[in-house]
Scaffold this motif. Structure first.
Motif, short mmCIF file in Angstrom:
data_model
loop_
_atom_site.label_atom_id
_atom_site.label_comp_id
_atom_site.label_asym_id
_atom_site.label_seq_id
_atom_site.Cartn_x
_atom_site.Cartn_y
_atom_site.Cartn_z
N VAL A 152 0.84 -1.20 0.00
CA VAL A 152 0.00 0.00 0.00
C VAL A 152 0.87 1.24 0.00
O VAL A 152 1.90 1.29 0.70
CB VAL A 152 -0.93 0.03 1.23
N ALA A 153 0.48 2.25 -0.77
CA ALA A 153 1.13 3.57 -0.74
C ALA A 153 0.20 4.57 -0.07
O ALA A 153 -1.00 4.61 -0.38
CB ALA A 153 1.47 4.03 -2.15
N LEU A 154 0.75 5.36 0.83
CA LEU A 154 0.02 6.46 1.47
C LEU A 154 0.63 7.76 0.96
O LEU A 154 1.82 8.01 1.15
CB LEU A 154 0.14 6.39 2.99
N VAL A 155 -0.19 8.58 0.31
CA VAL A 155 0.30 9.74 -0.42
C VAL A 155 -0.49 10.97 -0.02
O VAL A 155 -1.71 10.89 0.20
CB VAL A 155 0.18 9.49 -1.94
N LYS A 156 0.18 12.11 0.04
CA LYS A 156 -0.48 13.41 0.30
C LYS A 156 -0.31 14.28 -0.93
O LYS A 156 0.81 14.55 -1.36
CB LYS A 156 0.14 14.09 1.53
N ALA A 157 -1.42 14.73 -1.50
CA ALA A 157 -1.39 15.66 -2.63
C ALA A 157 -2.14 16.93 -2.26
O ALA A 157 -2.95 16.95 -1.33
CB ALA A 157 -2.00 15.02 -3.87
N TRP A 158 -1.88 17.98 -3.01
CA TRP A 158 -2.57 19.25 -2.79
C TRP A 158 -3.96 19.20 -3.42
O TRP A 158 -4.97 19.54 -2.81
CB TRP A 158 -1.74 20.38 -3.38
N LYS A 159 -4.02 18.71 -4.64
CA LYS A 159 -5.26 18.77 -5.39
C LYS A 159 -5.41 17.50 -6.24
O LYS A 159 -4.44 16.94 -6.74
CB LYS A 159 -5.25 19.99 -6.31
N ALA A 160 -6.65 17.05 -6.39
CA ALA A 160 -6.95 15.93 -7.27
C ALA A 160 -8.26 16.22 -7.98
O ALA A 160 -9.12 16.93 -7.45
CB ALA A 160 -7.07 14.63 -6.49
N ASP A 161 -8.40 15.66 -9.20
CA ASP A 161 -9.72 15.69 -9.81
C ASP A 161 -10.39 14.35 -9.55
O ASP A 161 -9.80 13.43 -8.97
CB ASP A 161 -9.66 16.05 -11.30
N THR A 162 -11.64 14.22 -9.96
CA THR A 162 -12.40 13.03 -9.60
C THR A 162 -11.93 11.78 -10.33
O THR A 162 -12.36 10.67 -10.00
CB THR A 162 -13.90 13.26 -9.88
N LYS A 163 -11.05 11.90 -11.31
CA LYS A 163 -10.43 10.74 -11.94
C LYS A 163 -9.09 10.37 -11.31
O LYS A 163 -8.41 9.45 -11.76
CB LYS A 163 -10.26 10.98 -13.45
N GLY A 164 -8.68 11.14 -10.28
CA GLY A 164 -7.48 10.79 -9.54
C GLY A 164 -6.20 11.44 -10.02
O GLY A 164 -5.11 11.13 -9.51
N ASN A 165 -6.28 12.33 -11.00
CA ASN A 165 -5.08 13.05 -11.43
C ASN A 165 -4.63 13.98 -10.31
O ASN A 165 -5.45 14.71 -9.74
CB ASN A 165 -5.36 13.85 -12.70
N LEU A 166 -3.33 13.95 -9.99
CA LEU A 166 -2.83 14.64 -8.79
C LEU A 166 -1.90 15.80 -9.12
O LEU A 166 -1.12 15.74 -10.07
CB LEU A 166 -2.07 13.65 -7.90
N VAL A 167 -1.97 16.82 -8.26
CA VAL A 167 -1.03 17.94 -8.28
C VAL A 167 -0.47 18.09 -6.87
O VAL A 167 -1.22 18.13 -5.89
CB VAL A 167 -1.71 19.26 -8.70
N PHE A 168 0.86 18.15 -6.77
CA PHE A 168 1.53 18.36 -5.49
C PHE A 168 2.01 19.80 -5.42
O PHE A 168 2.41 20.38 -6.43
CB PHE A 168 2.71 17.40 -5.34
N ARG A 169 2.00 20.36 -4.22
CA ARG A 169 2.35 21.77 -4.08
C ARG A 169 3.78 21.94 -3.58
O ARG A 169 4.11 21.53 -2.48
CB ARG A 169 1.38 22.46 -3.13
N LYS A 170 4.62 22.51 -4.44
CA LYS A 170 5.98 22.89 -4.08
C LYS A 170 6.74 21.75 -3.42
O LYS A 170 6.82 20.66 -3.95
CB LYS A 170 5.95 24.17 -3.24
#
Length: 234
Positions: A152-170
């Motif tokens: 299992v991976a535990l990940v923190k992202a800033w923003k996601a869309d409902t399809k799971g595409n992720l953006v991380f902040r700085k």
């Protein structure tokens, strides 16, 4: 499409088991999946192997799982900010696999890319190389490092869309993108969930194909690991 959940318990439902391996994003206290880590602690799962650059601090992040004795082994590169981490290791209570930081990052990235092993100069001639295969390339010595892949991976992202595409902040982009690729199941907590199309495709850091569940978190603490201030000028 990933499953959207509103609690860490729901994100972790049916996922955790004793003795499993977890890879967690974050660097220090920056970009750590704090809600999911709390959910792991509250689940009571035990004998975990955790792959992460470090283990948070004594009262926050992965340090909470050390306090509750849920971690059997750490695969990491830094222990300096966590006294309980150091105490358990030095007393023989915790198994530790130390890695140079760049080697750790590449082992996780290789795991996500399906590369079983690679050769690096880092650690040649030191205890890092003990027990590892060594080869000569272009007259230079290299040691073989195996890749890392978790349950299992535990990940923190800033923003996601409902399809799971992720953006991380700085700086929170640190280990999170590679951790997201290096597990059988990836759980992501985000600060903001937006509709499909709201994220420019050129701004996506991790494609949604890697993401299985998304937790929309709130009330993030974002503590400072070492607060340094100067006296106010008179």
């Amino acid at each position: 499409m990933p499953r959207i959940v509103e609690s860490a318990q729901a994100a972790l439902d049916g996922v955790l088991s004793d003795g499993m391996t977890i890879v967690a994003g974050g660097f220090g206290l920056c970009g750590i999946p704090e809600k999911l880590i709390l959910g792991v602690r509250d689940s009571g799962v035990s004998r975990l192997t955790v792959i992460s650059n470090n283990a948070g601090v004594d009262d926050f992040g992965l340090g909470l799982l050390l306090q509750s004795r849920q971690i059997r082994k750490m695969i990491s590169s830094y222990v300096g900010e966590n006294k309980e981490f150091a105490r358990q290791y030095l007393s023989g209570e915790l198994e530790l696999e130390f890695n140079p930081q760049g080697t750790l990052a590449e082992r996780i990235r290789a795991g996500g890319a399906g590369i079983p092993a690679f050769f690096t100069k880092t650690g040649v001639g030191t205890i890092v190389a003990d027990g590892k295969e060594e080869r000569i390339f272009a007259g230079e010595r290299y040691i073989m490092e195996t890749s890392l892949f978790a349950d299992v991976a535990l990940v923190k992202a800033w923003k996601a869309d409902t399809k799971g595409n992720l953006v991380f902040r700085k700086t929170a982009r640190n280990f999170n993108p590679i951790a997201a690729t290096a597990a059988k199941m990836t759980l992501v907590e985000v600060e903001e969930l937006v509709p499909v199309g709201a994220i420019d495709p050129d701004h996506v850091h991790t494609p949604g194909i890697y993401v299985d569940r998304i937790l929309v978190g709130a009330d993030y603490v974002k503590p400072i690991e070492q607060r340094t201030v100067r006296a106010e000028a008179v």
